[in-house]
Write a protein that holds these residues in place. Structure first.
Motif, PDB file in Angstrom:
ATOM      1  N   THR A  28    -103.323 -27.361  -4.541  1.00 30.81           N
ATOM      2  CA  THR A  28    -102.769 -28.692  -4.288  1.00 30.81           C
ATOM      3  C   THR A  28    -102.343 -28.828  -2.837  1.00 30.81           C
ATOM      4  O   THR A  28    -102.648 -29.817  -2.169  1.00 30.81           O
ATOM      5  CB  THR A  28    -101.574 -28.956  -5.227  1.00 30.81           C
ATOM      6  N   ASP A  29    -101.660 -27.813  -2.345  1.00 29.63           N
ATOM      7  CA  ASP A  29    -101.172 -27.834  -0.967  1.00 29.63           C
ATOM      8  C   ASP A  29    -102.324 -27.940   0.038  1.00 29.63           C
ATOM      9  O   ASP A  29    -102.291 -28.750   0.963  1.00 29.63           O
ATOM     10  CB  ASP A  29    -100.356 -26.570  -0.687  1.00 29.63           C
ATOM     11  N   LEU A  30    -103.356 -27.135  -0.143  1.00 26.34           N
ATOM     12  CA  LEU A  30    -104.447 -27.090   0.833  1.00 26.34           C
ATOM     13  C   LEU A  30    -105.406 -28.265   0.740  1.00 26.34           C
ATOM     14  O   LEU A  30    -106.026 -28.636   1.739  1.00 26.34           O
ATOM     15  CB  LEU A  30    -105.235 -25.786   0.685  1.00 26.34           C
ATOM     16  N   HIS A  31    -105.534 -28.869  -0.441  1.00 24.72           N
ATOM     17  CA  HIS A  31    -106.600 -29.863  -0.612  1.00 24.72           C
ATOM     18  C   HIS A  31    -106.139 -31.268  -0.976  1.00 24.72           C
ATOM     19  O   HIS A  31    -106.966 -32.173  -1.073  1.00 24.72           O
ATOM     20  CB  HIS A  31    -107.610 -29.346  -1.640  1.00 24.72           C
ATOM     21  N   THR A  37     -98.667 -30.974   6.061  1.00 20.99           N
ATOM     22  CA  THR A  37     -98.561 -29.642   6.652  1.00 20.99           C
ATOM     23  C   THR A  37     -99.044 -28.633   5.623  1.00 20.99           C
ATOM     24  O   THR A  37     -98.422 -28.467   4.571  1.00 20.99           O
ATOM     25  CB  THR A  37     -97.107 -29.330   7.063  1.00 20.99           C
ATOM     26  N   LYS A  38    -100.147 -27.974   5.913  1.00 17.85           N
ATOM     27  CA  LYS A  38    -100.774 -27.059   4.964  1.00 17.85           C
ATOM     28  C   LYS A  38    -100.157 -25.658   5.042  1.00 17.85           C
ATOM     29  O   LYS A  38     -99.750 -25.196   6.097  1.00 17.85           O
ATOM     30  CB  LYS A  38    -102.279 -26.958   5.232  1.00 17.85           C
ATOM     31  N   LEU A  62    -103.849 -11.213  -3.162  1.00 16.04           N
ATOM     32  CA  LEU A  62    -103.243 -12.488  -2.746  1.00 16.04           C
ATOM     33  C   LEU A  62    -104.014 -13.098  -1.581  1.00 16.04           C
ATOM     34  O   LEU A  62    -104.263 -14.307  -1.554  1.00 16.04           O
ATOM     35  CB  LEU A  62    -101.775 -12.279  -2.373  1.00 16.04           C
ATOM     36  N   LEU A  63    -104.429 -12.268  -0.623  1.00 18.19           N
ATOM     37  CA  LEU A  63    -105.198 -12.778   0.519  1.00 18.19           C
ATOM     38  C   LEU A  63    -106.577 -13.265   0.077  1.00 18.19           C
ATOM     39  O   LEU A  63    -107.062 -14.298   0.562  1.00 18.19           O
ATOM     40  CB  LEU A  63    -105.319 -11.707   1.597  1.00 18.19           C
ATOM     41  N   GLU A  64    -107.198 -12.557  -0.858  1.00 18.00           N
ATOM     42  CA  GLU A  64    -108.495 -13.008  -1.389  1.00 18.00           C
ATOM     43  C   GLU A  64    -108.342 -14.336  -2.128  1.00 18.00           C
ATOM     44  O   GLU A  64    -109.205 -15.215  -2.024  1.00 18.00           O
ATOM     45  CB  GLU A  64    -109.085 -11.950  -2.321  1.00 18.00           C
ATOM     46  N   ARG A  70    -108.946 -21.711  -0.190  1.00 18.71           N
ATOM     47  CA  ARG A  70    -109.109 -22.438   1.080  1.00 18.71           C
ATOM     48  C   ARG A  70    -110.551 -22.905   1.255  1.00 18.71           C
ATOM     49  O   ARG A  70    -110.807 -24.028   1.677  1.00 18.71           O
ATOM     50  CB  ARG A  70    -108.690 -21.556   2.259  1.00 18.71           C
ATOM     51  N   THR A  71    -111.498 -22.048   0.906  1.00 23.88           N
ATOM     52  CA  THR A  71    -112.905 -22.380   1.141  1.00 23.88           C
ATOM     53  C   THR A  71    -113.574 -23.087  -0.038  1.00 23.88           C
ATOM     54  O   THR A  71    -114.596 -23.732   0.142  1.00 23.88           O
ATOM     55  CB  THR A  71    -113.711 -21.108   1.479  1.00 23.88           C
ATOM     56  N   SER A  72    -112.994 -22.958  -1.226  1.00 25.40           N
ATOM     57  CA  SER A  72    -113.617 -23.545  -2.403  1.00 25.40           C
ATOM     58  C   SER A  72    -112.533 -24.035  -3.364  1.00 25.40           C
ATOM     59  O   SER A  72    -112.057 -23.277  -4.213  1.00 25.40           O
ATOM     60  CB  SER A  72    -114.501 -22.494  -3.091  1.00 25.40           C
ATOM     61  N   PRO A  73    -112.124 -25.298  -3.259  1.00 32.58           N
ATOM     62  CA  PRO A  73    -111.036 -25.811  -4.094  1.00 32.58           C
ATOM     63  C   PRO A  73    -111.357 -25.745  -5.583  1.00 32.58           C
ATOM     64  O   PRO A  73    -112.523 -25.774  -5.981  1.00 32.58           O
ATOM     65  CB  PRO A  73    -110.879 -27.260  -3.652  1.00 32.58           C
TER      66      PRO A  73
END
Length: 111
Positions: A28-31, A37-38, A62-64, A70-73
């Motif tokens: 939700t935050d990123l997309h 502010t992301k 968590l990073l994955e 980020r790249t695929s909502p």
């Protein structure tokens, strides 16, 4: 999911639920265009580390998760036979109520 297999079942369940919730919040935050502010990778890691059950999750996972979202909502898949979701079942504690589904004004999905 890369968790320690030695976790007692209740902690493992809470960890999975917490990770799913964190992933939905991140998506939700990123997309969502309404969020100006992301969240950064560092903020996502910090937020997850502050959640008691996410302390069991390896940083690599968590990073994955962050990069994947980020790249695929996340997207709502069509239901059986290609139909979209037409209703949502909500639990009130005493009963379940079937209500018509509505889309956010920020949704890219059509009715």
């Amino acid at each position: 999911v890369g968790l320690d297999g030695g976790l007692p079942l209740p902690e493992a369940r809470h960890t999975v639920y917490s990770l799913v919730y964190a992933t939905i919040v991140l998506n939700t935050d990123l997309h969502n265009p309404a969020v100006k502010t992301k969240m950064s990778r560092a903020q996502f890691l910090t937020n997850c580390r502050e959640a008691p059950y996410l302390q069991f999750v390896p940083e690599r996972l968590l990073l994955e998760t962050y990069e994947s979202i980020r790249t695929s909502p996340l997207a709502i898949a069509p239901g059986p036979r290609g139909r979209s979701v037409s209703s949502i079942v909500r639990s009130t504690g005493d009963e379940e109520i079937d209500v018509a589904a509505t889309l956010s004004t920020h949704s890219t999905l059509g009715p």
